[in-house]
Enzyme design. Structure first.
Site, PDB file in Angstrom:
ATOM      1  N   SER A  61      38.557  60.870  84.794  1.00 47.18           N
ATOM      2  CA  SER A  61      38.606  60.463  83.386  1.00 47.18           C
ATOM      3  C   SER A  61      37.773  61.414  82.521  1.00 47.18           C
ATOM      4  O   SER A  61      38.093  62.602  82.442  1.00 47.18           O
ATOM      5  CB  SER A  61      38.149  58.997  83.279  1.00 47.18           C
ATOM      6  OG  SER A  61      38.501  58.470  82.033  1.00 47.18           O
ATOM      7  N   ASP A 115      47.599  52.648  84.482  1.00 52.02           N
ATOM      8  CA  ASP A 115      46.259  52.933  83.942  1.00 52.02           C
ATOM      9  C   ASP A 115      46.204  52.444  82.497  1.00 52.02           C
ATOM     10  O   ASP A 115      47.024  52.846  81.655  1.00 52.02           O
ATOM     11  CB  ASP A 115      46.045  54.452  84.015  1.00 52.02           C
ATOM     12  CG  ASP A 115      44.644  54.888  83.640  1.00 52.02           C
ATOM     13  OD1 ASP A 115      44.076  54.330  82.683  1.00 52.02           O
ATOM     14  OD2 ASP A 115      44.145  55.822  84.291  1.00 52.02           O
ATOM     15  N   HIS A 138      43.052  52.505  86.487  1.00 54.54           N
ATOM     16  CA  HIS A 138      42.042  53.543  86.230  1.00 54.54           C
ATOM     17  C   HIS A 138      40.805  53.392  87.129  1.00 54.54           C
ATOM     18  O   HIS A 138      39.865  54.150  87.009  1.00 54.54           O
ATOM     19  CB  HIS A 138      41.601  53.421  84.752  1.00 54.54           C
ATOM     20  CG  HIS A 138      40.961  54.651  84.179  1.00 54.54           C
ATOM     21  ND1 HIS A 138      41.605  55.869  84.082  1.00 54.54           N
ATOM     22  CD2 HIS A 138      39.718  54.871  83.666  1.00 54.54           C
ATOM     23  CE1 HIS A 138      40.794  56.761  83.528  1.00 54.54           C
ATOM     24  NE2 HIS A 138      39.634  56.185  83.280  1.00 54.54           N
TER      25      HIS A 138
HETATM   26  N1  LIG Z   1      35.185  49.662  78.314  1.00 53.57           N
HETATM   27  C1  LIG Z   1      35.077  49.897  79.700  1.00 53.57           C
HETATM   28  C2  LIG Z   1      35.326  51.355  79.993  1.00 53.57           C
HETATM   29  C3  LIG Z   1      34.542  51.923  81.095  1.00 53.57           C
HETATM   30  C4  LIG Z   1      35.385  52.528  82.199  1.00 53.57           C
HETATM   31  O1  LIG Z   1      36.509  52.139  82.467  1.00 53.57           O
HETATM   32  N2  LIG Z   1      34.795  53.524  82.834  1.00 53.57           N
HETATM   33  C5  LIG Z   1      35.468  54.207  83.880  1.00 53.57           C
HETATM   34  C6  LIG Z   1      35.646  55.619  83.473  1.00 53.57           C
HETATM   35  S1  LIG Z   1      36.562  55.697  81.965  1.00 53.57           S
HETATM   36  C7  LIG Z   1      36.599  57.334  81.539  1.00 53.57           C
HETATM   37  O2  LIG Z   1      35.769  58.137  81.587  1.00 53.57           O
HETATM   38  C8  LIG Z   1      34.658  54.067  85.154  1.00 53.57           C
HETATM   39  O3  LIG Z   1      34.722  54.899  86.031  1.00 53.57           O
HETATM   40  N3  LIG Z   1      33.901  52.977  85.269  1.00 53.57           N
HETATM   41  C9  LIG Z   1      32.984  52.723  86.346  1.00 53.57           C
HETATM   42  C10 LIG Z   1      33.539  51.986  87.514  1.00 53.57           C
HETATM   43  O4  LIG Z   1      32.797  51.857  88.521  1.00 53.57           O
HETATM   44  O5  LIG Z   1      34.699  51.536  87.487  1.00 53.57           O
HETATM   45  C11 LIG Z   1      33.740  49.370  80.174  1.00 53.57           C
HETATM   46  O6  LIG Z   1      32.726  49.537  79.497  1.00 53.57           O
HETATM   47  O7  LIG Z   1      33.713  48.796  81.271  1.00 53.57           O
END
Ligand SMILES: N[C@@H](CCC(=O)N[C@@H](CSC=O)C(=O)NCC(=O)O)C(=O)O
Length: 278
Positions: free
Chosen positions: A148, A225, A258
């Protein structure tokens, strides 16, 4: 530099280190997996850049890379996504800017410019410090990948530094920050209004402007996603690569979202693909 933890995994060692960074002016933490082959000689390195809200820990705990890295003899290096321990105005107000959201740029705008130097940190100081922590790392043999926001980091830093990175892959990357809300907010905040500066941090613009990765680029993208159409836009990367003759293998994966369930599913494919090019 301090070794915070070391845990045996698949015959290798999963470590977490902290050090005082000259680039960010803060303490920084990174994780480093050393495969069993590191006991006998130099090992190639996969550098993984994480996404918004992450630290080194997300991929270390949920990415599922250790077994394949052990088998292939690859070290796996995962830094944090921003400086920590500061309290700049607005730094902690949103998940997509400031802490946890460094976007792998060297900021030019205040109050970020002094500390938010993640491009220089990742491509310079981090590699040097990791090499000091583990002299078995072969720093002439590095691939870069990420997820991402970190996929955007892998694409842009990999394209800009072919002298440093021999291969590039990405999981659900932001393809063109110039053309999505996450990117516009981050590049505007860190770099100001100068669109020429933005182009240096946009994979599609870099490819349009002549940057290349001879080894090709591998991307996996889940079709379920939640960020696909508004933020990630793989079709822009596909089009930029097609027009420029940049080899790209883009796998659209039906039903995947995602999350780290998606990343862990395709981690082995990426490590094998990168490992073949190291
Ligand atoms: N609003 C959400 C978004 C946070 C999220 O989905 N983060 C992803 C990366 S998104 C792009 O860079 C992520 O990897 N999260 C960590 C995980 O362990 O899944 C929120 O604040 O949750």
């Amino acid at each position: 530099m301090e070794l915070n933890s070391e845990t045996r995994s698949f015959g290798g060692r999963q470590q977490v280190w902290t050090h005082q960074s000259k680039e960010t002016g803060t303490e920084m933490t990174f994780s480093l997996y050393l495969p069993p082959a590191a006991e006998d000689g130099p090992v190639p390195v996969v550098l993984y850049l994480s996404g918004l809200t992450c630290t080194h820990a997300n991929v270390t705990d949920k990415g599922g890379f250790q077994r394949v890295c052990a088998e292939l003899g690859l070290a796996f290096l995962a830094p944090d996504t921003s400086p920590r321990g500061l309290d700049l105005p607005g730094e902690h107000d949103s998940y997509d800017f400031g802490s946890g959201a460094g976007f792998y740029v060297d900021a030019t705008q205040e109050p970020w410019a002094k500390h938010y130097r993640m491009e220089s940190y990742v491509t310079g100081e981090l590699l040097k410090v990791a090499g000091e922590a583990a002299p078995c790392l072969d720093l002439e043999d590095i691939a870069i990948t990420g997820h991402s926001m970190g996929g955007h980091g892998a694409l842009t830093l990999g394209l800009k530094r072919p002298d440093l990175f021999k291969a590039i892959s990405a999981f659900a990357p932001i393809s063109s920050p110039i053309h999505c809300p996450w990117g516009q907010k981050a590049l505007g905040g860190y770099l100001g209004d100068d669109l020429t500066a933005w182009r240096r941090y946009d994979a599609c613009a870099l490819i349009e402007d002549g940057a290349r990765c001879e080894a090709g680029i591998l991307v996996d993208q889940g079709l379920s996603d939640q960020f696909l159409s508004e933020q990630l836009k793989p079709e822009l990367l596909e089009e930029a690569c097609r027009k420029a003759g940049q080899p790209l293998t883009l796998h659209r994966q039906d039903g995947y979202d995602h999350s780290y369930f998606f990343i862990a599913t395709f981690m082995e494919d990426h490590l094998r693909w990168l490992g073949e090019r190291l």
